[in-house]
Design a protein around this motif. Structure first.
Motif, PDB file in Angstrom:
ATOM      1  N   TYR A 295      30.814  35.608  32.609  1.00 27.61           N
ATOM      2  CA  TYR A 295      29.539  36.282  32.305  1.00 27.61           C
ATOM      3  C   TYR A 295      28.759  36.380  33.597  1.00 27.61           C
ATOM      4  CZ  TYR A 295      30.580  35.583  27.398  1.00 27.61           C
ATOM      5  OH  TYR A 295      31.175  35.616  26.175  1.00 27.61           O
ATOM      6  N   ASN A 296      28.348  37.601  33.937  1.00 31.50           N
ATOM      7  CA  ASN A 296      27.538  37.718  35.152  1.00 31.50           C
ATOM      8  C   ASN A 296      26.248  38.480  34.900  1.00 31.50           C
ATOM      9  OD1 ASN A 296      28.615  40.166  34.782  1.00 31.50           O
ATOM     10  ND2 ASN A 296      29.807  40.234  36.657  1.00 31.50           N
ATOM     11  N   SER A 297      25.681  38.281  33.716  1.00 32.21           N
ATOM     12  CA  SER A 297      24.351  38.825  33.460  1.00 32.21           C
ATOM     13  C   SER A 297      23.330  37.793  33.926  1.00 32.21           C
ATOM     14  CB  SER A 297      24.141  39.107  31.978  1.00 32.21           C
ATOM     15  OG  SER A 297      25.266  39.737  31.429  1.00 32.21           O
ATOM     16  N   LYS A 298      22.074  38.096  33.681  1.00 33.29           N
ATOM     17  CA  LYS A 298      21.032  37.187  34.119  1.00 33.29           C
ATOM     18  C   LYS A 298      20.342  36.623  32.886  1.00 33.29           C
ATOM     19  CE  LYS A 298      17.202  37.318  37.435  1.00 33.29           C
ATOM     20  NZ  LYS A 298      16.043  36.823  36.776  1.00 33.29           N
ATOM     21  N   MET A 299      20.234  35.284  32.857  1.00 34.17           N
ATOM     22  CA  MET A 299      19.402  34.690  31.809  1.00 34.17           C
ATOM     23  C   MET A 299      18.022  34.437  32.396  1.00 34.17           C
ATOM     24  SD  MET A 299      19.844  31.435  29.384  1.00 34.17           S
ATOM     25  CE  MET A 299      18.591  30.161  29.280  1.00 34.17           C
ATOM     26  N   PRO A 300      16.966  34.939  31.730  1.00 33.68           N
ATOM     27  CA  PRO A 300      15.618  34.767  32.301  1.00 33.68           C
ATOM     28  C   PRO A 300      15.138  33.322  32.246  1.00 33.68           C
ATOM     29  CG  PRO A 300      15.523  35.974  30.211  1.00 33.68           C
ATOM     30  CD  PRO A 300      16.962  35.710  30.484  1.00 33.68           C
TER      31      PRO A 300
END
Lengths: 142, 212
Positions: free
Chosen positions: A96-101
């Motif tokens: 997973y290479n999205s961003k968690m805020p």
């Protein structure tokens, strides 16, 4: 007076049993409270991305049921929740290479509730995470 | 005798009800105007309904699409952006349920407009679609210039606005809007509310029946 002796020892055993079960239930009651508070916080802050069932959403948002991930990152979970995640991580072997805020408004006790909730509800953990654990983790975030 | 009467009228009532539910039609949303037309020498009054106007948007494959892609299809439309931290994940999770239910069904399609015209380029939309699990043209993800996307939101009666003060930078509503073959709006439900999403599942079936 053998009968007296017998009844006192019976009482003593009974007392011990009560004390022990009390002690146990105190701990599990406390954990149940952590889970209940965590459930509420999860619904407000996390559920939209990770899902009410903790299953995530495709490869956008990871599921929260990877016990191995929890084990390997148990001293980082508080940092992840407080400061978000901006690196590639692997959950169930999937990248997973999205961003968690970040969640700047969450206090250490909130984070303790949340970690206890997700690791119990989705990860089958049996222990509760304390505020002390969370504070220790937060001191060492990079 | 009276008893039989009662039962009889009850049955008639029931069958009427059954008729009604079978013929149930969805409402048509928006303003309407009456227009006089001359057909075969006679003046008739036609009702003009609110419709979605023509558009040209760039999709996830960098191809310009117009409203021709949805010809002879009903479609569900919504407004989102890829790094929206609030309502979008829930809304897209719910729209994905429709996509999965009707995958490959030529009668229905899906259209997600990005309201983040700065960041959501076609390649960003493509990677988003793939990660969501969407790999067909049945679900279009589109971007356009600010004015045309925001105007399009108005046409679907969905509120969307740039706003620095909300998480993610854009304020908008999570409606799933159901559009028919004539580009008329036939249903709109909050895509973040499970009960409303269930109603939309029913309405989609009702609308599909209109074209059987």
């Amino acid at each position: 007076m053998p009968s007296f002796k017998l009844s006192t020892s019976l009482f003593a055993i009974l007392g011990l049993v009560i004390a022990f079960s009390n002690c146990q239930s105190k701990e599990s009651v406390e954990k149940a409270q952590y889970v209940a508070n965590g459930r509420k916080l999860f619904a407000t802050h996390c559920q939209n991305c990770h899902g009410a069932d903790g299953k995530g959403l495709g490869k956008l948002y990871p599921p929260l049921d990877d016990t191995l991930f929890y084990k390997e990152h148990q001293d980082k979970l508080a940092c992840y929740i407080k400061y978000g995640i901006d690196t590639t991580i692997h959950v169930h072997g999937i990248a997973y290479n999205s961003k968690m805020p970040e969640n700047p408004t969450l206090t250490p006790i909130d984070i303790a509730y949340l970690i206890t909730y997700i690791t119990t509800e989705f990860g089958n953990s049996e222990t509760k995470v304390s505020v002390d654990d969370v504070n220790k983790q937060l001191e060492n975030c990079q | 005798m009276i008893r039989i009467h009662f039962i009889f009228s009850f049955l008639v009532g029931l069958s009427l009800l059954a008729c009604q539910t079978e013929k149930k039609k969805l409402p048509i949303y928006g303003n309407r105007e009456a227009e006089e037309k001359v057909v075969d020498g006679k003046t008739i009054v036609d009702t003009i309904y609110h419709t979605i106007p023509n558009y040209e948007f760039l999709n996830q494959d960098s191809v310009i699409i117009t409203n021709k892609v949805f010809e002879n299809k009903i479609y569900i439309s919504n407004f989102f952006f890829t790094h929206c931290p609030t309502i979008c994940p829930t809304m897209q999770r719910n729209l994905l349920k429709f996509y999965e239910k009707y995958k490959g069904d030529p009668r229905i399609a899906f259209l997600s407009h990005s309201i983040d015209f700065k960041y959501d380029s076609p390649s960003v939309l493509k990677s988003y679609a793939n990660k969501l699990g969407v790999d067909s043209e049945q679900w279009q993800f589109v971007t356009g210039d600010k004015a045309s996307i925001y105007k399009m939101a108005d046409n679907y009666f969905v509120y969307a606005k740039e706003d620095k003060n909300v998480p993610g930078g854009y304020d908008h509503q999570g409606y799933l809007v159901l559009v028919d073959h004539d580009k008329r709006i036939r249903a709109a439900y909050d895509g973040t509310d499970d009960e409303q999403v269930q109603l939309l599942f029913n309405d989609v079936e009702t609308l599909l029946k209109e074209y059987e």
